[in-house]
Write an enzyme that holds these catalytic residues in place. Structure first.
Site, PDB file in Angstrom:
ATOM      1  N   GLU A  37     -33.753 -62.095 -17.589  1.00 41.96           N
ATOM      2  CA  GLU A  37     -32.887 -62.484 -18.695  1.00 41.96           C
ATOM      3  C   GLU A  37     -31.535 -61.799 -18.640  1.00 41.96           C
ATOM      4  OE1 GLU A  37     -35.929 -61.387 -21.527  1.00 41.96           O
ATOM      5  OE2 GLU A  37     -34.888 -59.521 -21.945  1.00 41.96           O
ATOM      6  N   CYS A  83     -24.602 -58.805 -20.354  1.00 42.97           N
ATOM      7  CA  CYS A  83     -25.583 -57.808 -19.939  1.00 42.97           C
ATOM      8  C   CYS A  83     -26.474 -58.467 -18.889  1.00 42.97           C
ATOM      9  CB  CYS A  83     -26.383 -57.397 -21.174  1.00 42.97           C
ATOM     10  SG  CYS A  83     -27.719 -56.284 -20.817  1.00 42.97           S
ATOM     11  N   CYS A 113     -39.872 -53.426 -14.300  1.00 47.16           N
ATOM     12  CA  CYS A 113     -39.227 -52.127 -14.094  1.00 47.16           C
ATOM     13  C   CYS A 113     -40.297 -51.059 -13.899  1.00 47.16           C
ATOM     14  CB  CYS A 113     -38.365 -51.777 -15.300  1.00 47.16           C
ATOM     15  SG  CYS A 113     -37.418 -50.271 -15.072  1.00 47.16           S
ATOM     16  N   CYS A 169     -40.345 -47.045 -19.604  1.00 48.45           N
ATOM     17  CA  CYS A 169     -39.935 -46.380 -20.849  1.00 48.45           C
ATOM     18  C   CYS A 169     -40.803 -46.896 -22.000  1.00 48.45           C
ATOM     19  CB  CYS A 169     -38.462 -46.641 -21.134  1.00 48.45           C
ATOM     20  SG  CYS A 169     -37.384 -46.057 -19.814  1.00 48.45           S
ATOM     21  N   CYS A 225     -39.637 -49.913 -24.400  1.00 46.36           N
ATOM     22  CA  CYS A 225     -39.006 -51.073 -23.754  1.00 46.36           C
ATOM     23  C   CYS A 225     -40.043 -52.112 -23.347  1.00 46.36           C
ATOM     24  CB  CYS A 225     -38.242 -50.583 -22.529  1.00 46.36           C
ATOM     25  SG  CYS A 225     -37.644 -51.923 -21.487  1.00 46.36           S
ATOM     26  N   GLY A 282     -34.706 -53.860 -15.811  1.00 44.62           N
ATOM     27  CA  GLY A 282     -34.712 -53.098 -14.574  1.00 44.62           C
ATOM     28  C   GLY A 282     -33.838 -51.864 -14.614  1.00 44.62           C
ATOM     29  N   GLU A 283     -34.118 -50.968 -13.684  1.00 41.67           N
ATOM     30  CA  GLU A 283     -33.317 -49.753 -13.508  1.00 41.67           C
ATOM     31  C   GLU A 283     -32.417 -50.008 -12.294  1.00 41.67           C
ATOM     32  OE1 GLU A 283     -32.470 -46.585 -14.668  1.00 41.67           O
ATOM     33  OE2 GLU A 283     -31.307 -46.704 -12.821  1.00 41.67           O
ATOM     34  N   SER A 338     -25.944 -48.787 -16.320  1.00 42.54           N
ATOM     35  CA  SER A 338     -26.735 -47.927 -17.198  1.00 42.54           C
ATOM     36  C   SER A 338     -28.004 -47.481 -16.473  1.00 42.54           C
ATOM     37  CB  SER A 338     -27.101 -48.718 -18.458  1.00 42.54           C
ATOM     38  OG  SER A 338     -27.959 -47.958 -19.257  1.00 42.54           O
ATOM     39  N   SER A 358     -29.085 -43.320 -20.335  1.00 40.62           N
ATOM     40  CA  SER A 358     -30.017 -43.382 -21.459  1.00 40.62           C
ATOM     41  C   SER A 358     -30.663 -42.010 -21.585  1.00 40.62           C
ATOM     42  CB  SER A 358     -31.091 -44.437 -21.189  1.00 40.62           C
ATOM     43  OG  SER A 358     -30.513 -45.703 -21.123  1.00 40.62           O
ATOM     44  N   LEU A 359     -30.241 -41.245 -22.559  1.00 41.88           N
ATOM     45  CA  LEU A 359     -30.727 -39.866 -22.673  1.00 41.88           C
ATOM     46  C   LEU A 359     -31.907 -39.807 -23.656  1.00 41.88           C
ATOM     47  CD1 LEU A 359     -30.282 -36.958 -21.782  1.00 41.88           C
ATOM     48  CD2 LEU A 359     -28.617 -36.696 -23.626  1.00 41.88           C
ATOM     49  N   HIS A 360     -31.678 -40.236 -24.879  1.00 44.24           N
ATOM     50  CA  HIS A 360     -32.710 -40.436 -25.909  1.00 44.24           C
ATOM     51  C   HIS A 360     -33.419 -39.179 -26.413  1.00 44.24           C
ATOM     52  CE1 HIS A 360     -31.769 -44.496 -25.075  1.00 44.24           C
ATOM     53  NE2 HIS A 360     -32.610 -44.677 -24.094  1.00 44.24           N
ATOM     54  N   ASN A 393     -34.426 -51.806 -31.814  1.00 45.54           N
ATOM     55  CA  ASN A 393     -34.978 -53.155 -32.035  1.00 45.54           C
ATOM     56  C   ASN A 393     -36.482 -53.061 -31.776  1.00 45.54           C
ATOM     57  OD1 ASN A 393     -33.261 -55.242 -32.773  1.00 45.54           O
ATOM     58  ND2 ASN A 393     -32.619 -55.695 -30.679  1.00 45.54           N
ATOM     59  N   CYS A 405     -33.874 -55.486 -24.289  1.00 43.93           N
ATOM     60  CA  CYS A 405     -34.284 -55.671 -22.901  1.00 43.93           C
ATOM     61  C   CYS A 405     -35.739 -56.118 -22.743  1.00 43.93           C
ATOM     62  CB  CYS A 405     -34.045 -54.337 -22.224  1.00 43.93           C
ATOM     63  SG  CYS A 405     -34.794 -54.112 -20.665  1.00 43.93           S
TER      64      CYS A 405
HETATM   65  S1  SF4 Z   1     -35.331 -49.247 -20.672  1.00 44.77           S
HETATM   66 FE1  SF4 Z   1     -34.484 -49.933 -18.711  1.00 44.77          FE
HETATM   67  S2  SF4 Z   1     -35.238 -48.380 -17.286  1.00 44.77           S
HETATM   68 FE2  SF4 Z   1     -36.523 -48.172 -19.103  1.00 44.77          FE
HETATM   69  S3  SF4 Z   1     -38.322 -49.511 -18.686  1.00 44.77           S
HETATM   70 FE3  SF4 Z   1     -36.782 -50.735 -19.771  1.00 44.77          FE
HETATM   71  S4  SF4 Z   1     -35.668 -51.770 -18.162  1.00 44.77           S
HETATM   72 FE4  SF4 Z   1     -36.713 -50.048 -17.214  1.00 44.77          FE
END
Ligand code: SF4
Length: 349
Positions: A89, A103, A110, A114, A117, A160-161, A192, A215-217, A291, A335
């Site tokens: 997407e 985006c 991925c 995370c 996600c 994805g990363e 990112s 992405s620190l979080h 979200n 995402c």
């Molecule tokens: S936030 Fe990004 S890096 Fe983390 S699982 Fe989702 S897609 Fe992968």
């Protein structure tokens, strides 16, 4: 058929026919910069070569399978399928200022997993090729151009990363900034990452003007490891050193993304530790309202009141802070949500 992005093959085709390079330059400008349709772009070639060119080169490597337009704001979510029928997407973000961003996804699924996600629940399925990454730009660019808007920014924040798919990411970036292709200024592109220090350094060295978002979080090791298992491999000390080095190479700030999760990373302790961690690094902190996703019922967004307090606390500590306006919550713009929704419907069908 060969992709339109196979520049060497296209140039060889041109030389075989002893064609002037100018018609091909115009074709690329039409298709990749003005986002005109393929039919119109090919008309830049001499008539006797058009059919052969159409037979040999294909403009798209993805099929647009679905589109959801937000009723609340200017977001459109696009669901694509690869030639192997895998879903991915992209999200068009139109904001009131008139700026339009896209985006894009760099992988199907991925491996970073995370906790917050939807894509992380899919595991890794496929690295997208540069052609598949760039076709998201072409097809979304055509939608945006048809509205009389201009595509201004491209952010690698979809599925994805990107730094787990470095060769194809770097190929895609090279074509995005190539004056003979998309000709985008690198500062209009943001990549990112969840924080993979070696990849962050390579990106900064190869593309010093491309912007980096991290992405620190959380800066509490246990919390970050729970939210982002990648942190077990690349801890906060290593990440801190890489951030300092990236800002030294790039001579610009890193965008620090911080998802606000109630009771998880928005406590008084977090508010004390985050400015301490970022004290000596050139950063801009972007607080993001969460979200919710079906797969993570244990996570909830911080309240608006707590979000305001958190932002005010960071500002008082001397950090530059914005709170990102979250677009597209009614079209599952976070995402991986649309793909997960489609997968569920396929399973339940
Ligand atoms: S936030 Fe990004 S890096 Fe983390 S699982 Fe989702 S897609 Fe992968």
């Amino acid at each position: 058929m060969t992709s339109i992005f196979a520049q060497d093959t296209i140039d060889a085709w041109r030389r075989e026919r002893q064609l002037d390079p100018e018609p091909l330059r115009r074709l690329r400008a039409s298709f990749l910069r003005k986002f005109e349709g393929w039919k119109r772009a090919v008309e830049h070639l001499p008539p006797e070569h058009r059919d052969d060119f159409r037979r040999r080169f294909t403009p798209h490597s993805l099929t647009l399978a679905d589109r959801r337009d937000s009723n609340l704001d200017g977001a459109s979510k696009l669901l694509f399928r690869t030639a192997g029928d895998l879903p991915l997407e992209s999200v068009i973000l139109r904001v009131a200022s008139g700026r339009t961003s896209l985006c894009v996804s760099s992988q199907v699924g991925c491996a970073a997993r995370c906790d917050f996600c939807a894509t992380g629940r899919m595991d890794i399925v496929k690295n997208l090729s540069a052609e598949e990454i760039l076709d998201q730009v072409v097809q979304a660019g055509q939608i945006i151009a048809a509205e009389g808007r201009r595509l201004r920014n491209i952010v690698f924040m979809g599925m994805g990363e990107p730094l787990h798919n470095e060769p194809e990411l770097h190929r895609a970036l090279a074509l995005l900034v190539d004056p003979l292709s998309f000709n985008l200024h690198p500062s209009r592109i943001m990549v990112s990452t969840v924080g993979i220090p070696p990849g962050m350094l390579r990106l900064a060295q190869l593309h010093p003007q491309v912007r980096l978002a991290l992405s620190l979080h959380s800066v509490r090791p246990d919390v970050r490891q729970t939210l982002m298992p990648i942190s077990l491999r690349h801890g906060l000390d290593e990440l801190h050193s890489a951030m300092r080095e990236v800002t030294r190479i790039q001579q610009r700030e890193i965008m620090v993304e911080y998802l606000l999760l109630a009771g998880v990373n928005d406590t008084a302790e977090d508010l004390r530790l985050l400015p301490e961690f970022l004290r000596d690094i050139n950063v801009h902190v972007n607080l993001i309202p969460y979200n919710p996703i079906d797969d993570a019922p244990h996570l909830a967004a911080s309240s608006p009141e707590r979000s305001r307090q958190f932002a005010a606390g960071l500002k008082a500590a001397g950090l530059r802070v914005t709170t990102r306006y979250s677009l597209g919550s009614d079209v599952a713009a976070a995402c991986g949500q649309l793909v997960r929704g489609h997968q569920r419907r396929r399973v339940n069908a």
